[in-house]
Structure formats: C-alpha cells, structure tokens
Design a protein around this motif. Sequence first.
Motif, PDB file in Angstrom:
ATOM      1  N   PHE A   8      15.040 -11.752   3.138  1.00  0.00           N
ATOM      2  CA  PHE A   8      14.450 -12.459   4.277  1.00  0.00           C
ATOM      3  C   PHE A   8      15.399 -13.515   4.837  1.00  0.00           C
ATOM      4  N   GLY A   9      16.248 -14.066   3.966  1.00  0.00           N
ATOM      5  CA  GLY A   9      17.261 -14.992   4.450  1.00  0.00           C
ATOM      6  C   GLY A   9      18.239 -14.325   5.393  1.00  0.00           C
ATOM      7  N   ARG A  10      18.651 -13.100   5.049  1.00  0.00           N
ATOM      8  CA  ARG A  10      19.585 -12.364   5.918  1.00  0.00           C
ATOM      9  C   ARG A  10      18.920 -11.988   7.237  1.00  0.00           C
ATOM     10  N   ILE A  11      17.639 -11.619   7.176  1.00  0.00           N
ATOM     11  CA  ILE A  11      16.919 -11.282   8.402  1.00  0.00           C
ATOM     12  C   ILE A  11      16.808 -12.510   9.300  1.00  0.00           C
ATOM     13  N   ALA A  12      16.487 -13.646   8.702  1.00  0.00           N
ATOM     14  CA  ALA A  12      16.389 -14.887   9.478  1.00  0.00           C
ATOM     15  C   ALA A  12      17.729 -15.234  10.118  1.00  0.00           C
ATOM     16  N   GLU A  13      18.792 -15.024   9.374  1.00  0.00           N
ATOM     17  CA  GLU A  13      20.142 -15.331   9.861  1.00  0.00           C
ATOM     18  C   GLU A  13      20.558 -14.390  10.989  1.00  0.00           C
ATOM     19  N   ALA A  14      20.253 -13.096  10.817  1.00  0.00           N
ATOM     20  CA  ALA A  14      20.704 -12.100  11.797  1.00  0.00           C
ATOM     21  C   ALA A  14      19.810 -12.035  13.028  1.00  0.00           C
ATOM     22  N   TRP A  15      18.504 -12.140  12.822  1.00  0.00           N
ATOM     23  CA  TRP A  15      17.561 -11.921  13.917  1.00  0.00           C
ATOM     24  C   TRP A  15      16.761 -13.163  14.305  1.00  0.00           C
ATOM     25  N   GLY A  16      16.502 -14.010  13.331  1.00  0.00           N
ATOM     26  CA  GLY A  16      15.687 -15.189  13.601  1.00  0.00           C
ATOM     27  C   GLY A  16      14.210 -14.917  13.717  1.00  0.00           C
ATOM     28  N   ARG A  17      13.839 -13.651  13.553  1.00  0.00           N
ATOM     29  CA  ARG A  17      12.419 -13.292  13.644  1.00  0.00           C
ATOM     30  C   ARG A  17      12.216 -11.927  13.011  1.00  0.00           C
ATOM     31  N   LEU A  18      10.953 -11.556  12.814  1.00  0.00           N
ATOM     32  CA  LEU A  18      10.590 -10.239  12.305  1.00  0.00           C
ATOM     33  C   LEU A  18       9.266  -9.853  12.939  1.00  0.00           C
ATOM     34  N   ASP A  19       9.186  -8.616  13.434  1.00  0.00           N
ATOM     35  CA  ASP A  19       7.960  -8.168  14.094  1.00  0.00           C
ATOM     36  C   ASP A  19       7.046  -7.358  13.181  1.00  0.00           C
ATOM     37  N   PHE A  20       7.631  -6.648  12.214  1.00  0.00           N
ATOM     38  CA  PHE A  20       6.799  -5.878  11.297  1.00  0.00           C
ATOM     39  C   PHE A  20       7.575  -5.584  10.029  1.00  0.00           C
ATOM     40  N   LEU A  21       6.832  -5.266   8.975  1.00  0.00           N
ATOM     41  CA  LEU A  21       7.482  -4.812   7.751  1.00  0.00           C
ATOM     42  C   LEU A  21       6.656  -3.719   7.097  1.00  0.00           C
ATOM     43  N   LEU A  22       7.350  -2.859   6.386  1.00  0.00           N
ATOM     44  CA  LEU A  22       6.733  -1.794   5.600  1.00  0.00           C
ATOM     45  C   LEU A  22       7.031  -2.023   4.126  1.00  0.00           C
ATOM     46  N   HIS A  23       5.978  -2.172   3.351  1.00  0.00           N
ATOM     47  CA  HIS A  23       6.077  -2.287   1.889  1.00  0.00           C
ATOM     48  C   HIS A  23       5.706  -0.923   1.318  1.00  0.00           C
ATOM     49  N   SER A  24       6.690  -0.209   0.822  1.00  0.00           N
ATOM     50  CA  SER A  24       6.465   1.124   0.245  1.00  0.00           C
ATOM     51  C   SER A  24       7.099   1.161  -1.138  1.00  0.00           C
ATOM     52  N   ILE A  25       6.650   0.244  -1.971  1.00  0.00           N
ATOM     53  CA  ILE A  25       7.224   0.038  -3.295  1.00  0.00           C
ATOM     54  C   ILE A  25       6.121   0.147  -4.339  1.00  0.00           C
ATOM     55  N   ALA A  26       6.344   0.935  -5.368  1.00  0.00           N
ATOM     56  CA  ALA A  26       5.398   1.016  -6.486  1.00  0.00           C
ATOM     57  C   ALA A  26       6.163   1.435  -7.735  1.00  0.00           C
ATOM     58  N   PHE A  27       5.727   0.901  -8.858  1.00  0.00           N
ATOM     59  CA  PHE A  27       6.367   1.268 -10.120  1.00  0.00           C
ATOM     60  C   PHE A  27       5.422   0.945 -11.269  1.00  0.00           C
ATOM     61  N   ALA A  28       5.417   1.847 -12.263  1.00  0.00           N
ATOM     62  CA  ALA A  28       4.755   1.592 -13.543  1.00  0.00           C
ATOM     63  C   ALA A  28       5.602   2.229 -14.624  1.00  0.00           C
ATOM     64  N   PRO A  29       5.756   1.567 -15.762  1.00  0.00           N
ATOM     65  CA  PRO A  29       6.504   2.186 -16.857  1.00  0.00           C
ATOM     66  C   PRO A  29       5.869   3.518 -17.242  1.00  0.00           C
ATOM     67  N   LYS A  30       6.720   4.528 -17.432  1.00  0.00           N
ATOM     68  CA  LYS A  30       6.230   5.881 -17.679  1.00  0.00           C
ATOM     69  C   LYS A  30       5.287   5.948 -18.875  1.00  0.00           C
ATOM     70  N   GLU A  31       5.625   5.227 -19.947  1.00  0.00           N
ATOM     71  CA  GLU A  31       4.805   5.305 -21.153  1.00  0.00           C
ATOM     72  C   GLU A  31       3.408   4.737 -20.920  1.00  0.00           C
ATOM     73  N   ASP A  32       3.258   3.827 -19.969  1.00  0.00           N
ATOM     74  CA  ASP A  32       1.942   3.291 -19.635  1.00  0.00           C
ATOM     75  C   ASP A  32       1.233   4.158 -18.603  1.00  0.00           C
ATOM     76  N   LEU A  33       1.980   4.680 -17.654  1.00  0.00           N
ATOM     77  CA  LEU A  33       1.393   5.493 -16.595  1.00  0.00           C
ATOM     78  C   LEU A  33       0.816   6.797 -17.121  1.00  0.00           C
ATOM     79  N   HIS A  34       1.447   7.387 -18.107  1.00  0.00           N
ATOM     80  CA  HIS A  34       1.053   8.717 -18.557  1.00  0.00           C
ATOM     81  C   HIS A  34      -0.071   8.724 -19.588  1.00  0.00           C
ATOM     82  N   GLY A  35      -0.537   7.557 -19.986  1.00  0.00           N
ATOM     83  CA  GLY A  35      -1.622   7.497 -20.952  1.00  0.00           C
ATOM     84  C   GLY A  35      -2.907   7.003 -20.322  1.00  0.00           C
ATOM     85  N   PRO A  36      -3.989   6.996 -21.082  1.00  0.00           N
ATOM     86  CA  PRO A  36      -5.262   6.466 -20.578  1.00  0.00           C
ATOM     87  C   PRO A  36      -5.139   4.998 -20.185  1.00  0.00           C
TER      88      PRO A  36
END
Length: 259
Positions: A80-108
């Motif tokens: 966000f610091g680089r965005i502020a420096e380069a553009w000074g503003r932001l109109d929208f963002l996409l958060h498409s991030i997800a993660f879970a450790p495999k050993e936890d995800l694959h169990g109950p």
Amino acid sequence: MSDTSKLSLQGRKGLVTGIANDQSIAWGCARAFRDLGAELAVTYLNEKARPHVEPLARRLAAPLLLPLDVRQEGQLEAVFGRIAEAWGRLDFLLHSIAFAPKEDLHGPVVDCSRAGFLTAMDVSCHSFIRMAKLAVPLMPDGGTLVTMTYLGSTQVVEGYNMMGPVKAALESAARYMAAELGPRGIRVHAVSPGPLRTRAASGLAHFDALLNRAAEKAPARALVDIEDVGLTTAFLVSDAARRITGNTLYVDGGYHIVD
C-alpha cells in the motif's frame, strides 16, 4: 436511455492480489478489469511464484508488480505504501487469498489444530480486514473492496472442512465492513464462485466429484469459469453497481439454490 459508460473502469486504479497462474480466479478478474480500462497493481506470493505471475502482469500492462505474503511482517503495508507513492489513491481492490495447512484442511473440523485454524483465519479472513484498513485512506472519494468466498461457508461441502467456518467469518466481515465503510462511499462485496479448476481448489479432497455434481445439478447445467467470475466482479467495482454493497453474490449457475 441507460448510461453504459458507468460500466467503464477507464482511469480507475485497482489492486489485484492472489494471481498464481492463468487459471486463477484473480487472473480472470484482472483481465476483466483491464479490458474495461483499469490500471492495475498486481502482487505475487514469493520468488518461486514470480515467474508465473510476471508474464501475466506484463499482459495486463501493470505498472506495479509487488511481492505479497500476508504472513510476512510489513509486506502488506509495503504494497500500500508503493501504491500511495505511485498513484496517491486506489479505486478498488480484489482480495483473492486463502490458505490452510494441508494437515488441518484434510481432516475433520474437530481435529484441526489451533495453530492451523488461526493460520487459515489470518491468511484467508483477517488479511482482507487489514487490506481494508490500509485502503481507506487511499479512497477519499469512495471505492470498492471485493473478496472471494465459497458455498462451503453456509453449507457443509464434503472435503471443504475447516475452510467452511473460515469463509463464513470472511463473509460476515465483508458485511460489517460494508456497514462501517458505506458512509465513506466504500462498497464491500464477497463473490462466491461455483467450483472450478484452480490450483487452490485442487488441494481439496473429492474435488472431481464436486465438479461433476455441480455440472449435473446447477440450473444452468454448466460449470462457471474464471471469465464468468471476472465479468461479474468487474461489474461490482463499476459505477453501474454504485448502489450495491454488503452482498455475497453467487456466480455458480444457480447451484447454491438446489439441494
């Protein structure tokens, strides 16, 4: 007459996180944003991921390509610091991030570790809240925040396991942020695609069966693709959706309405 220019993103500045390759949902969204005229900043997870993301960033003519692992101290703030420096503003963002450790995800769910659950919540949910906090000062005239969720947040989907509660928290966070940020002109959405083949989804157990069931049972009798998701998401960040906020919008051929 309708003003179709409200669908344009010409002159808009957007941040896209979560592109891993050309099968990523985030890539489908980025293409749609760019096709409608937006200028984009793109992130990549680490140096191992960079060779896969950098050519895509070039195709988008993205002036900013930045490293982002939300688990690394200070990296999100640096973006966000680089965005502020380069553009000074932001109109929208996409958060498409997800993660879970495999050993936890694959169990109950009842077997997941405390550390695994906290990691999944931090990366998949709290990072969106952190992004919103950093974006607000760059959106003095309003903007749009979008995150990606899944049907497993409201229904028990075999193999989705602990990510169900995590995505439920993410959707709730989006609603609360929509209520809090609405008076500032900032809209917040969760988009819920139907099952589609991405690198992240391939880590789920029984995923092929899930795809087949969706194709057979969805009213549209077809699977969605990243272009479908991208076009819908681009609409949400445009002025054509200026009175829409706080929703979880399903892009799944109607699959979520059938049992």
